[in-house]
Every structure is written in C-alpha cells, then in structure tokens.
Motif scaffolding. Structure first.
Motif, PDB file in Angstrom:
ATOM      1  N   CYS A  59     -12.091 -54.440  14.632  1.00  0.00           N
ATOM      2  CA  CYS A  59     -11.433 -53.332  14.746  1.00  0.00           C
ATOM      3  C   CYS A  59     -10.493 -53.066  16.018  1.00  0.00           C
ATOM      4  CB  CYS A  59     -12.827 -51.992  14.962  1.00  0.00           C
ATOM      5  SG  CYS A  59     -13.709 -51.684  13.576  1.00  0.00           S
ATOM      6  N   CYS A  60     -10.939 -53.578  17.189  1.00  0.00           N
ATOM      7  CA  CYS A  60     -10.165 -53.421  18.522  1.00  0.00           C
ATOM      8  C   CYS A  60      -8.802 -54.319  17.957  1.00  0.00           C
ATOM      9  CB  CYS A  60     -10.966 -54.333  19.418  1.00  0.00           C
ATOM     10  SG  CYS A  60     -12.215 -53.268  20.052  1.00  0.00           S
ATOM     11  N   ALA A  61      -8.836 -55.270  17.386  1.00  0.00           N
ATOM     12  CA  ALA A  61      -7.717 -56.160  17.024  1.00  0.00           C
ATOM     13  C   ALA A  61      -6.701 -55.144  16.068  1.00  0.00           C
ATOM     14  CB  ALA A  61      -7.969 -57.500  16.223  1.00  0.00           C
ATOM     15  N   ARG A  62      -7.328 -54.503  15.226  1.00  0.00           N
ATOM     16  CA  ARG A  62      -6.474 -53.730  14.277  1.00  0.00           C
ATOM     17  C   ARG A  62      -5.788 -52.573  15.246  1.00  0.00           C
ATOM     18  NH1 ARG A  62      -2.745 -52.960  10.947  1.00  0.00           N
ATOM     19  NH2 ARG A  62      -2.819 -50.746   9.795  1.00  0.00           N
ATOM     20  N   LEU A  63      -6.365 -51.836  16.020  1.00  0.00           N
ATOM     21  CA  LEU A  63      -5.914 -50.828  16.556  1.00  0.00           C
ATOM     22  C   LEU A  63      -4.572 -51.334  17.684  1.00  0.00           C
ATOM     23  CD1 LEU A  63      -9.123 -48.982  17.951  1.00  0.00           C
ATOM     24  CD2 LEU A  63      -7.137 -48.397  16.094  1.00  0.00           C
ATOM     25  N   THR A  64      -4.953 -52.425  18.307  1.00  0.00           N
ATOM     26  CA  THR A  64      -3.728 -53.339  18.946  1.00  0.00           C
ATOM     27  C   THR A  64      -2.477 -53.716  17.948  1.00  0.00           C
ATOM     28  OG1 THR A  64      -5.379 -54.138  20.322  1.00  0.00           O
ATOM     29  CG2 THR A  64      -3.192 -55.150  20.353  1.00  0.00           C
ATOM     30  N   GLU A  65      -2.973 -54.020  16.751  1.00  0.00           N
ATOM     31  CA  GLU A  65      -1.660 -54.126  15.799  1.00  0.00           C
ATOM     32  C   GLU A  65      -0.857 -52.783  15.421  1.00  0.00           C
ATOM     33  OE1 GLU A  65      -3.350 -55.601  12.213  1.00  0.00           O
ATOM     34  OE2 GLU A  65      -4.097 -57.632  13.129  1.00  0.00           O
ATOM     35  N   LEU A  66      -1.744 -51.450  15.514  1.00  0.00           N
ATOM     36  CA  LEU A  66      -1.149 -50.369  15.191  1.00  0.00           C
ATOM     37  C   LEU A  66      -0.522 -49.916  16.447  1.00  0.00           C
ATOM     38  CD1 LEU A  66      -4.117 -48.797  13.496  1.00  0.00           C
ATOM     39  CD2 LEU A  66      -1.758 -49.467  12.446  1.00  0.00           C
ATOM     40  N   GLY A  67      -0.339 -50.577  17.587  1.00  0.00           N
ATOM     41  CA  GLY A  67       0.386 -50.273  18.797  1.00  0.00           C
ATOM     42  C   GLY A  67      -0.482 -49.623  19.836  1.00  0.00           C
ATOM     43  N   VAL A  68      -1.809 -49.328  19.671  1.00  0.00           N
ATOM     44  CA  VAL A  68      -2.669 -48.630  20.793  1.00  0.00           C
ATOM     45  C   VAL A  68      -2.803 -49.864  21.846  1.00  0.00           C
ATOM     46  CG1 VAL A  68      -4.925 -47.959  21.321  1.00  0.00           C
ATOM     47  CG2 VAL A  68      -3.910 -47.638  19.098  1.00  0.00           C
ATOM     48  N   GLU A  69      -2.440 -49.322  23.027  1.00  0.00           N
ATOM     49  CA  GLU A  69      -2.272 -50.270  24.385  1.00  0.00           C
ATOM     50  C   GLU A  69      -3.609 -50.203  25.035  1.00  0.00           C
ATOM     51  OE1 GLU A  69       1.016 -49.037  26.480  1.00  0.00           O
ATOM     52  OE2 GLU A  69       2.286 -50.127  25.106  1.00  0.00           O
ATOM     53  N   ARG A  70      -4.583 -49.311  24.848  1.00  0.00           N
ATOM     54  CA  ARG A  70      -5.746 -49.294  25.463  1.00  0.00           C
ATOM     55  C   ARG A  70      -6.813 -48.678  24.441  1.00  0.00           C
ATOM     56  NH1 ARG A  70      -7.303 -46.078  31.298  1.00  0.00           N
ATOM     57  NH2 ARG A  70      -9.323 -47.143  31.416  1.00  0.00           N
ATOM     58  N   VAL A  71      -8.078 -49.427  24.491  1.00  0.00           N
ATOM     59  CA  VAL A  71      -8.987 -49.040  23.505  1.00  0.00           C
ATOM     60  C   VAL A  71     -10.288 -49.003  24.312  1.00  0.00           C
ATOM     61  CG1 VAL A  71     -10.531 -49.547  21.654  1.00  0.00           C
ATOM     62  CG2 VAL A  71      -7.845 -50.009  21.467  1.00  0.00           C
ATOM     63  N   PHE A  72     -11.041 -47.735  24.309  1.00  0.00           N
ATOM     64  CA  PHE A  72     -12.300 -47.642  24.975  1.00  0.00           C
ATOM     65  C   PHE A  72     -13.427 -47.728  24.053  1.00  0.00           C
ATOM     66  CE2 PHE A  72     -15.767 -45.079  26.607  1.00  0.00           C
ATOM     67  CZ  PHE A  72     -15.935 -45.680  27.812  1.00  0.00           C
ATOM     68  N   CYS A  73     -14.336 -48.596  24.241  1.00  0.00           N
ATOM     69  CA  CYS A  73     -15.414 -49.020  23.444  1.00  0.00           C
ATOM     70  C   CYS A  73     -16.750 -48.964  24.143  1.00  0.00           C
ATOM     71  CB  CYS A  73     -15.491 -50.145  22.747  1.00  0.00           C
ATOM     72  SG  CYS A  73     -14.216 -50.460  21.415  1.00  0.00           S
ATOM     73  N   THR A  74     -17.807 -48.277  23.471  1.00  0.00           N
ATOM     74  CA  THR A  74     -19.181 -48.237  23.891  1.00  0.00           C
ATOM     75  C   THR A  74     -19.872 -48.802  22.768  1.00  0.00           C
ATOM     76  OG1 THR A  74     -19.729 -46.108  23.279  1.00  0.00           O
ATOM     77  CG2 THR A  74     -19.053 -46.453  25.375  1.00  0.00           C
ATOM     78  N   LEU A  75     -20.725 -49.744  22.967  1.00  0.00           N
ATOM     79  CA  LEU A  75     -21.525 -50.510  21.892  1.00  0.00           C
ATOM     80  C   LEU A  75     -22.999 -50.492  22.551  1.00  0.00           C
ATOM     81  CD1 LEU A  75     -21.833 -51.938  19.127  1.00  0.00           C
ATOM     82  CD2 LEU A  75     -21.247 -53.942  20.086  1.00  0.00           C
ATOM     83  N   VAL A  76     -23.789 -49.688  21.989  1.00  0.00           N
ATOM     84  CA  VAL A  76     -25.353 -49.664  22.190  1.00  0.00           C
ATOM     85  C   VAL A  76     -25.765 -50.171  21.060  1.00  0.00           C
ATOM     86  CG1 VAL A  76     -27.380 -48.199  23.179  1.00  0.00           C
ATOM     87  CG2 VAL A  76     -24.766 -47.606  23.757  1.00  0.00           C
ATOM     88  N   PHE A  77     -26.976 -51.102  21.477  1.00  0.00           N
ATOM     89  CA  PHE A  77     -27.841 -51.536  20.319  1.00  0.00           C
ATOM     90  C   PHE A  77     -29.095 -51.865  20.600  1.00  0.00           C
ATOM     91  CE2 PHE A  77     -25.844 -55.369  22.366  1.00  0.00           C
ATOM     92  CZ  PHE A  77     -27.125 -56.138  22.514  1.00  0.00           C
TER      93      PHE A  77
END
Length: 96
Positions: A59-77
């Motif tokens: 998902c993060c890689a795809r956003l980068t491909e779409l031109g997003v320069e910064r991605v904020f993620c939280t992953l709680v499990f």
C-alpha cells in the motif's frame, strides 16, 4: 503468527480529500485475499503477520507510485496464543 490488525494509512500533502488514494489502498488489500473490514478511519485485517505487513508495504509503495511524498501509517495488532481467534469471534464475544 496470526494477528488481527488495525491499519490507518494517510497520504499527506495531497489536499484535504484522500479518497482517490484510499481506493487504491483498498484495492490492494482486497486483492491480497486477507480477511478485512474497512471502517471510517482505517481497516481491520486478519492473517499471518508477514502477509499483513507485506500488504501494508504494498500500500505504501503504491502511494509512492502515485506521487505521494509522505505517508503516515499506524498499525496496531493483537495476537492470541492460547486459541485461534478471528475478528468475528471477538465481536461475537461481546454480542448481547
């Protein structure tokens, strides 16, 4: 190791609406075959930890491909080692 995860992924610097980006994220999660439930602020995903984290990376890689320069993620499990547990099991346990 099986996990139940809550993922919130936010493309930053793309304006106030991120729905066009989240549609691509949704498509990647759906294509993974993992059990998942999208909600207003993210997505619950269940599966093997390696598979879930691989989807997050995709998902993060795809956003980068779409031109997003910064991605904020939280992953709680969470995990259970005493018994198998699904998202449906957890919800059934609190049902009246």
């Amino acid at each position: 190791m099986k996990i139940i995860a809550d993922l919130c992924i936010v493309p930053m610097g793309v304006g106030p609406s991120v729905s066009r980006y989240i549609r691509d994220v949704r498509d990647i999660i759906e294509a993974s075959g993992l059990v998942h439930v999208m909600h207003a602020n993210g997505t619950n995903i269940e599966g093997e930890m390696a598979a879930v984290t691989a989807v997050v990376e995709a998902c993060c890689a795809r956003l980068t491909e779409l031109g997003v320069e910064r991605v904020f993620c939280t992953l709680v499990f969470s995990t259970r080692t005493d018994k198998p547990q699904t998202m449906a099991d957890k919800l059934a346990a609190i049902a009246d």
